[in-house]
Design a protein around this motif. Sequence first.
Motif, mmCIF file in Angstrom:
data_model
loop_
_atom_site.group_PDB
_atom_site.id
_atom_site.type_symbol
_atom_site.label_atom_id
_atom_site.label_comp_id
_atom_site.label_asym_id
_atom_site.label_seq_id
_atom_site.Cartn_x
_atom_site.Cartn_y
_atom_site.Cartn_z
ATOM 1 N N PRO A 1 -27.855 54.542 -11.824
ATOM 2 C CA PRO A 1 -26.731 53.631 -12.056
ATOM 3 C C PRO A 1 -27.153 52.386 -12.841
ATOM 4 O O PRO A 1 -28.258 51.882 -12.634
ATOM 5 N N ARG A 2 -26.333 51.971 -13.789
ATOM 6 C CA ARG A 2 -26.576 50.721 -14.520
ATOM 7 C C ARG A 2 -25.365 49.841 -14.337
ATOM 8 O O ARG A 2 -24.229 50.332 -14.470
ATOM 9 N N ALA B 1 -21.981 49.922 -16.519
ATOM 10 C CA ALA B 1 -22.029 51.022 -17.491
ATOM 11 C C ALA B 1 -21.655 52.333 -16.798
ATOM 12 O O ALA B 1 -21.982 52.537 -15.632
ATOM 13 N N ARG B 2 -20.970 53.193 -17.536
ATOM 14 C CA ARG B 2 -20.648 54.509 -16.981
ATOM 15 C C ARG B 2 -21.839 55.432 -17.170
ATOM 16 O O ARG B 2 -22.406 55.488 -18.264
ATOM 17 N N SER B 3 -22.237 56.129 -16.104
ATOM 18 C CA SER B 3 -23.314 57.105 -16.270
ATOM 19 C C SER B 3 -22.738 58.345 -16.946
ATOM 20 O O SER B 3 -21.574 58.693 -16.722
ATOM 21 N N PRO B 4 -23.535 59.019 -17.756
ATOM 22 C CA PRO B 4 -23.015 60.227 -18.395
ATOM 23 C C PRO B 4 -22.802 61.345 -17.376
ATOM 24 O O PRO B 4 -23.436 61.356 -16.322
ATOM 25 N N ARG C 1 -32.148 61.580 -5.079
ATOM 26 C CA ARG C 1 -31.463 60.528 -5.845
ATOM 27 C C ARG C 1 -30.155 61.011 -6.477
ATOM 28 O O ARG C 1 -29.224 60.248 -6.627
ATOM 29 N N LEU C 2 -30.126 62.292 -6.912
ATOM 30 C CA LEU C 2 -29.011 62.728 -7.761
ATOM 31 C C LEU C 2 -27.996 63.627 -7.092
ATOM 32 O O LEU C 2 -26.806 63.571 -7.427
ATOM 33 N N ASP C 3 -28.457 64.525 -6.202
ATOM 34 C CA ASP C 3 -27.503 65.528 -5.717
ATOM 35 C C ASP C 3 -26.390 64.824 -4.935
ATOM 36 O O ASP C 3 -26.644 63.894 -4.169
ATOM 37 N N GLY C 4 -25.161 65.246 -5.206
ATOM 38 C CA GLY C 4 -24.011 64.614 -4.566
ATOM 39 C C GLY C 4 -23.459 63.445 -5.367
ATOM 40 O O GLY C 4 -22.390 62.935 -5.081
ATOM 41 N N ARG C 5 -24.216 63.029 -6.399
ATOM 42 C CA ARG C 5 -23.729 61.920 -7.222
ATOM 43 C C ARG C 5 -22.595 62.439 -8.125
ATOM 44 O O ARG C 5 -22.765 63.501 -8.754
ATOM 45 N N PRO C 6 -21.433 61.731 -8.198
ATOM 46 C CA PRO C 6 -20.355 62.234 -9.055
ATOM 47 C C PRO C 6 -20.839 62.325 -10.504
ATOM 48 O O PRO C 6 -21.573 61.454 -10.962
ATOM 49 N N GLY C 7 -20.459 63.388 -11.167
ATOM 50 C CA GLY C 7 -20.854 63.523 -12.574
ATOM 51 C C GLY C 7 -22.167 64.257 -12.761
ATOM 52 O O GLY C 7 -22.561 64.530 -13.894
ATOM 53 N N PHE C 8 -22.885 64.589 -11.664
ATOM 54 C CA PHE C 8 -24.132 65.351 -11.822
ATOM 55 C C PHE C 8 -23.950 66.740 -11.212
ATOM 56 O O PHE C 8 -23.521 66.877 -10.077
ATOM 57 N N ASP D 1 -31.509 54.908 -22.842
ATOM 58 C CA ASP D 1 -31.138 53.629 -23.468
ATOM 59 C C ASP D 1 -30.201 53.869 -24.643
ATOM 60 O O ASP D 1 -29.196 53.163 -24.808
ATOM 61 N N ALA D 2 -30.523 54.857 -25.469
ATOM 62 C CA ALA D 2 -29.681 55.141 -26.641
ATOM 63 C C ALA D 2 -28.278 55.554 -26.186
ATOM 64 O O ALA D 2 -27.272 55.085 -26.731
ATOM 65 N N TRP D 3 -28.221 56.410 -25.175
ATOM 66 C CA TRP D 3 -26.887 56.858 -24.707
ATOM 67 C C TRP D 3 -26.059 55.659 -24.242
ATOM 68 O O TRP D 3 -24.896 55.520 -24.598
ATOM 69 N N HIS D 4 -26.688 54.786 -23.482
ATOM 70 C CA HIS D 4 -25.939 53.642 -22.938
ATOM 71 C C HIS D 4 -25.535 52.653 -24.025
ATOM 72 O O HIS D 4 -24.580 51.909 -23.870
ATOM 73 N N ARG D 5 -26.270 52.667 -25.137
ATOM 74 C CA ARG D 5 -25.880 51.770 -26.237
ATOM 75 C C ARG D 5 -24.893 52.441 -27.190
ATOM 76 O O ARG D 5 -24.570 51.902 -28.235
ATOM 77 N N GLY D 6 -24.499 53.680 -26.868
ATOM 78 C CA GLY D 6 -23.525 54.387 -27.698
ATOM 79 C C GLY D 6 -24.128 54.966 -28.964
ATOM 80 O O GLY D 6 -23.409 55.291 -29.907
ATOM 81 N N ARG D 7 -25.461 55.091 -28.987
ATOM 82 C CA ARG D 7 -26.125 55.651 -30.184
ATOM 83 C C ARG D 7 -26.451 57.122 -29.943
ATOM 84 O O ARG D 7 -26.586 57.539 -28.795
ATOM 85 N N PRO D 8 -26.652 57.916 -31.016
ATOM 86 C CA PRO D 8 -27.084 59.308 -30.798
ATOM 87 C C PRO D 8 -28.399 59.297 -30.011
ATOM 88 O O PRO D 8 -29.343 58.600 -30.402
#
Length: 400
Positions: free
Chosen positions: A25-26, A29-32, A106-113, A302-309
């Motif tokens: 989580p950030r 910011a929305r996690s992918p 850390r991840l299982d059960g997290r929405p979006g994963f 970092d790139a994903w969160h900044r909206g970059r490829p």
Amino acid sequence: MRDQDVLIVGAGAAGLSLAHRLCLPRRGARSPRVTLVDAPPGGLRPPERTWCYWEPPGGEFDEALATSWEWLRVRGADGEAVVGRPAGLRYKMLRSGAFGAFVERRLDGRPGFHRVTAAVDTVTDVPGGAEVRGADAAGEPVVLRARWAFDSRPPRPLPPARTTLVQHFRGWFLRTGRPRFDPAVADLMDFRTPQPPRGLSFGYVLPLGTREALVEYTEFSPAVLGDEAYDRALDHYARQVLGLGEWEVLSVEQGVIPMTDGRFPRRPGAAVFRVGTAGGATRPSTGYTFAAVQRQARAVADAWHRGRPPVPPRPYPARSRAMDAVLLRALATGRVDGAAFFTGLFREVPTERLLRFLDGRTGVGEDVAIGLRTPVPAMLRTVAELPWLRRRPSPPTGPG
Ligand SMILES: Cc1cc2nc3c(=O)[nH]c(=O)nc-3n(C[C@H](O)[C@H](O)[C@H](O)COP(=O)(O)OP(=O)(O)OC[C@H]3O[C@@H](n4cnc5c(N)ncnc54)[C@H](O)[C@@H]3O)c2cc1C
């Protein structure tokens, strides 16, 4: 089509690290939305393995470590030891099962994963994103789509190269009858092993206590050995060189890591990337991969969160890869004596600087200084030869 942001193929070091990093989580910011696809249990899924890497104490995976060491040792063929204590760093051992469980917590059960089990055949571009095709454990087709796909399936065949060696090894997790190990010291390279006709060999000892250790026999050479040859070499090392006396083998670990100056494409499609060993994260001169995988995962997130490829960055600078190409060639041609080469480096270069060099984090001046600690005439001859060599399809590396 685009309800998923990211597909990750392979849940090994690279796939797990990337999923973990993207889904952390950030604030604000929305996690992918991430789907992690791994092969069903069986031939495609590798057995449990041990990843070692160095970093300062207090790293984010420390709670999952099997152990770590403050002191590192390299022994020459004559048995003389060089012991180093890299300032501010520890050599850490993480077992793949523990890392998988850490990421799962850390991840299982997290929405979006999500996780999907499928043997993947293809990872390709499609309009607006990427598509993964394969089959589930029952053989039913699986088709997944997302904006981006990251493929970490092992690269087969290896890319064309001027030099291709393999780092291959077998290790025993063993328990001795009497205390034989110093749990504060990891033996990175012990060259008191008989040397193969081409390349080099060494013992690797990672103590987990005074009576328990992972003891490995490793070669950097053109082809892997058969089962009997590994067991003979390990038995010789444990019995004759280390003098372990009686021991019990608790489990066996074996592996083959490519050491090549071939180029691993990191972006085979507009929306398809390769990560991990498949994306060139394995350092050609040492086989270390885990730390580069973490750097790549951080940069992609970092790139994903900044909206970059989210293009994975080069795992190592061009200068490091050029130096590795020279070393690999010099080792493969027998122009340098591998045992003397590595022992000399550890003797002459402060351990902390050498470890930074292996991570590709030293400056030009430091690299030149390290280069001058190598057998300069043999290396210069190799530098002069390399531009004239063609990259050839990689040769088979089966038992030679
Ligand atoms: C035994 C061993 C020990 C090593 N020790 C170290 C070390 O100490 N330090 C270090 O830095 N490096 C080490 N390495 C090198 C490197 O770190 C590892 O190979 C690491 O596992 C590479 O990570 P990866 O994600 O690229 O590949 P892998 O971890 O091999 O992951 C590949 C994933 O792809 C999946 N997969 C394969 N085919 C398919 C398919 N068709 N469909 C779906 N999924 C598929 C597999 O199930 C697997 O989960 C070691 C390598 C080995 C073999």
